[in-house]
Design a protein around this motif. Structure first.
Motif, PDB file in Angstrom:
ATOM      1  N   VAL A  89      89.918  40.177 -91.414  1.00  0.00           N
ATOM      2  CA  VAL A  89      91.105  40.989 -91.666  1.00  0.00           C
ATOM      3  C   VAL A  89      91.400  40.922 -93.154  1.00  0.00           C
ATOM      4  N   SER A  90      91.489  42.094 -93.779  1.00  0.00           N
ATOM      5  CA  SER A  90      91.843  42.130 -95.197  1.00  0.00           C
ATOM      6  C   SER A  90      93.051  43.038 -95.398  1.00  0.00           C
ATOM      7  N   VAL A  91      93.854  42.707 -96.388  1.00  0.00           N
ATOM      8  CA  VAL A  91      95.055  43.475 -96.686  1.00  0.00           C
ATOM      9  C   VAL A  91      94.681  44.501 -97.759  1.00  0.00           C
ATOM     10  N   SER A  92      94.676  45.780 -97.379  1.00  0.00           N
ATOM     11  CA  SER A  92      94.298  46.847 -98.313  1.00  0.00           C
ATOM     12  C   SER A  92      95.386  47.076 -99.347  1.00  0.00           C
ATOM     13  N   THR A  93      96.567  47.375 -98.869  1.00  0.00           N
ATOM     14  CA  THR A  93      97.697  47.604 -99.762  1.00  0.00           C
ATOM     15  C   THR A  93      98.980  47.147 -99.096  1.00  0.00           C
ATOM     16  N   VAL A 110      90.301  45.954 -90.614  1.00  0.00           N
ATOM     17  CA  VAL A 110      89.734  44.982 -89.675  1.00  0.00           C
ATOM     18  C   VAL A 110      88.256  45.278 -89.522  1.00  0.00           C
ATOM     19  N   PHE A 111      87.442  44.234 -89.655  1.00  0.00           N
ATOM     20  CA  PHE A 111      86.003  44.368 -89.458  1.00  0.00           C
ATOM     21  C   PHE A 111      85.576  43.373 -88.399  1.00  0.00           C
ATOM     22  N   PRO A 112      84.888  43.720 -87.396  1.00  0.00           N
ATOM     23  CA  PRO A 112      84.353  45.028 -87.041  1.00  0.00           C
ATOM     24  C   PRO A 112      85.439  45.941 -86.478  1.00  0.00           C
ATOM     25  N   GLY A 113      85.251  47.227 -86.658  1.00  0.00           N
ATOM     26  CA  GLY A 113      86.246  48.220 -86.298  1.00  0.00           C
ATOM     27  C   GLY A 113      86.529  48.333 -84.811  1.00  0.00           C
ATOM     28  N   ASP A 114      85.563  47.930 -83.965  1.00  0.00           N
ATOM     29  CA  ASP A 114      85.796  48.054 -82.529  1.00  0.00           C
ATOM     30  C   ASP A 114      86.831  47.052 -82.012  1.00  0.00           C
ATOM     31  N   LYS A 115      87.113  45.999 -82.771  1.00  0.00           N
ATOM     32  CA  LYS A 115      88.119  45.012 -82.374  1.00  0.00           C
ATOM     33  C   LYS A 115      89.464  45.254 -83.064  1.00  0.00           C
ATOM     34  N   PHE A 148     103.102  46.099 -89.964  1.00  0.00           N
ATOM     35  CA  PHE A 148     101.654  46.135 -90.136  1.00  0.00           C
ATOM     36  C   PHE A 148     101.090  47.441 -89.609  1.00  0.00           C
ATOM     37  N   TYR A 149     100.195  48.038 -90.393  1.00  0.00           N
ATOM     38  CA  TYR A 149      99.541  49.283 -90.022  1.00  0.00           C
ATOM     39  C   TYR A 149      98.041  49.131 -90.226  1.00  0.00           C
ATOM     40  N   LEU A 150      97.293  49.826 -89.386  1.00  0.00           N
ATOM     41  CA  LEU A 150      95.836  49.801 -89.497  1.00  0.00           C
ATOM     42  C   LEU A 150      95.404  50.771 -90.589  1.00  0.00           C
ATOM     43  N   ASP A 151      94.651  50.277 -91.554  1.00  0.00           N
ATOM     44  CA  ASP A 151      94.115  51.113 -92.627  1.00  0.00           C
ATOM     45  C   ASP A 151      92.724  51.555 -92.195  1.00  0.00           C
ATOM     46  N   ASP A 152      92.611  52.800 -91.796  1.00  0.00           N
ATOM     47  CA  ASP A 152      91.333  53.302 -91.305  1.00  0.00           C
ATOM     48  C   ASP A 152      90.581  54.119 -92.352  1.00  0.00           C
ATOM     49  N   TYR A 212      87.082  56.397 -92.144  1.00  0.00           N
ATOM     50  CA  TYR A 212      87.095  57.782 -92.597  1.00  0.00           C
ATOM     51  C   TYR A 212      85.967  58.034 -93.595  1.00  0.00           C
ATOM     52  N   ILE A 213      85.805  57.127 -94.536  1.00  0.00           N
ATOM     53  CA  ILE A 213      84.732  57.247 -95.530  1.00  0.00           C
ATOM     54  C   ILE A 213      83.366  57.200 -94.855  1.00  0.00           C
ATOM     55  N   GLU A 214      83.208  56.302 -93.890  1.00  0.00           N
ATOM     56  CA  GLU A 214      81.943  56.176 -93.176  1.00  0.00           C
ATOM     57  C   GLU A 214      81.612  57.459 -92.418  1.00  0.00           C
ATOM     58  N   LYS A 215      82.634  58.066 -91.815  1.00  0.00           N
ATOM     59  CA  LYS A 215      82.427  59.318 -91.080  1.00  0.00           C
ATOM     60  C   LYS A 215      81.995  60.435 -92.029  1.00  0.00           C
ATOM     61  N   ILE A 216      82.641  60.526 -93.178  1.00  0.00           N
ATOM     62  CA  ILE A 216      82.276  61.547 -94.165  1.00  0.00           C
ATOM     63  C   ILE A 216      80.842  61.332 -94.648  1.00  0.00           C
ATOM     64  N   ASP A 217      80.484  60.080 -94.924  1.00  0.00           N
ATOM     65  CA  ASP A 217      79.112  59.782 -95.353  1.00  0.00           C
ATOM     66  C   ASP A 217      78.095  60.198 -94.298  1.00  0.00           C
ATOM     67  N   SER A 218      78.379  59.919 -93.025  1.00  0.00           N
ATOM     68  CA  SER A 218      77.441  60.283 -91.969  1.00  0.00           C
ATOM     69  C   SER A 218      77.328  61.805 -91.835  1.00  0.00           C
ATOM     70  N   LEU A 219      78.459  62.500 -92.006  1.00  0.00           N
ATOM     71  CA  LEU A 219      78.415  63.966 -91.957  1.00  0.00           C
ATOM     72  C   LEU A 219      77.605  64.534 -93.120  1.00  0.00           C
ATOM     73  N   LEU A 220      77.801  63.966 -94.304  1.00  0.00           N
ATOM     74  CA  LEU A 220      77.035  64.426 -95.465  1.00  0.00           C
ATOM     75  C   LEU A 220      75.545  64.127 -95.306  1.00  0.00           C
ATOM     76  N   ALA A 221      75.233  62.974 -94.739  1.00  0.00           N
ATOM     77  CA  ALA A 221      73.828  62.612 -94.531  1.00  0.00           C
ATOM     78  C   ALA A 221      73.177  63.555 -93.523  1.00  0.00           C
ATOM     79  N   SER A 222      73.882  63.881 -92.451  1.00  0.00           N
ATOM     80  CA  SER A 222      73.308  64.784 -91.456  1.00  0.00           C
ATOM     81  C   SER A 222      73.170  66.200 -92.018  1.00  0.00           C
ATOM     82  N   ASP A 223      74.116  66.610 -92.866  1.00  0.00           N
ATOM     83  CA  ASP A 223      74.056  67.931 -93.500  1.00  0.00           C
ATOM     84  C   ASP A 223      72.864  68.020 -94.454  1.00  0.00           C
ATOM     85  N   SER A 224      72.640  66.968 -95.242  1.00  0.00           N
ATOM     86  CA  SER A 224      71.507  66.988 -96.176  1.00  0.00           C
ATOM     87  C   SER A 224      70.181  66.917 -95.422  1.00  0.00           C
ATOM     88  N   ALA A 225      70.150  66.261 -94.269  1.00  0.00           N
ATOM     89  CA  ALA A 225      68.923  66.199 -93.471  1.00  0.00           C
ATOM     90  C   ALA A 225      68.594  67.577 -92.904  1.00  0.00           C
TER      91      ALA A 225
END
Length: 124
Positions: free
Chosen positions: A33-37, A53-58, A93-97, A101-114
């Motif tokens: 658990v890390s405090v973003s802001t 929170v890492f891993p995100g599933d927990k 306390f709020y979840l900083d997701d 969000y960044i991971e999802k954008i990266d995966s979308l960009l990777a699939s688009d470039s493929a």
């Protein structure tokens, strides 16, 4: 617009909350658990802490535990900052997701470039 005092108190709370969560998560293996802001209200009575929170599933389970023990965390924070602050703000306390969000954008960009790398079918 955040004042200088708000910014200083937010940094202090972020640093101390990070240490509290580091100590607590050392006991629970595999969860980080890390405090973003931290954002502090103008009257310094409420502090909103955004947690990653890492891993995100927990994340949901961890956030429920943190919200249940918010008063205990506030007490621990008050013990650490008692010489810097007169009154410890209420904690929310709020979840900083943003990482998800960044991971999802990266995966979308990777699939688009493929898709662009695939040769186009020839038409005659």
């Amino acid at each position: 617009m955040e004042t200088t005092r708000q910014a200083k108190i937010a940094r202090l709370i972020q640093k101390e909350l990070s240490e509290i969560f580091r100590q607590q998560t050392a006991k629970t293996r595999g969860v980080l658990v890390s405090v973003s802001t931290v954002r502090v209200s103008p009257d310094l009575s409420i502090a909103k802490a955004y947690l990653s929170v890492f891993p995100g599933d927990k994340a949901q389970e961890v956030m429920e535990n943190i919200n249940r023990s918010a008063k205990t965390i506030r007490y621990e924070l008050a013990q650490k900052v008692r010489f810097q602050l007169r009154k410890t703000p209420e904690l929310a306390f709020y979840l900083d997701d943003s990482l998800d969000y960044i991971e999802k954008i990266d995966s979308l960009l990777a699939s688009d470039s493929a898709e662009k790398e695939l040769p186009a079918p020839e038409s005659n």
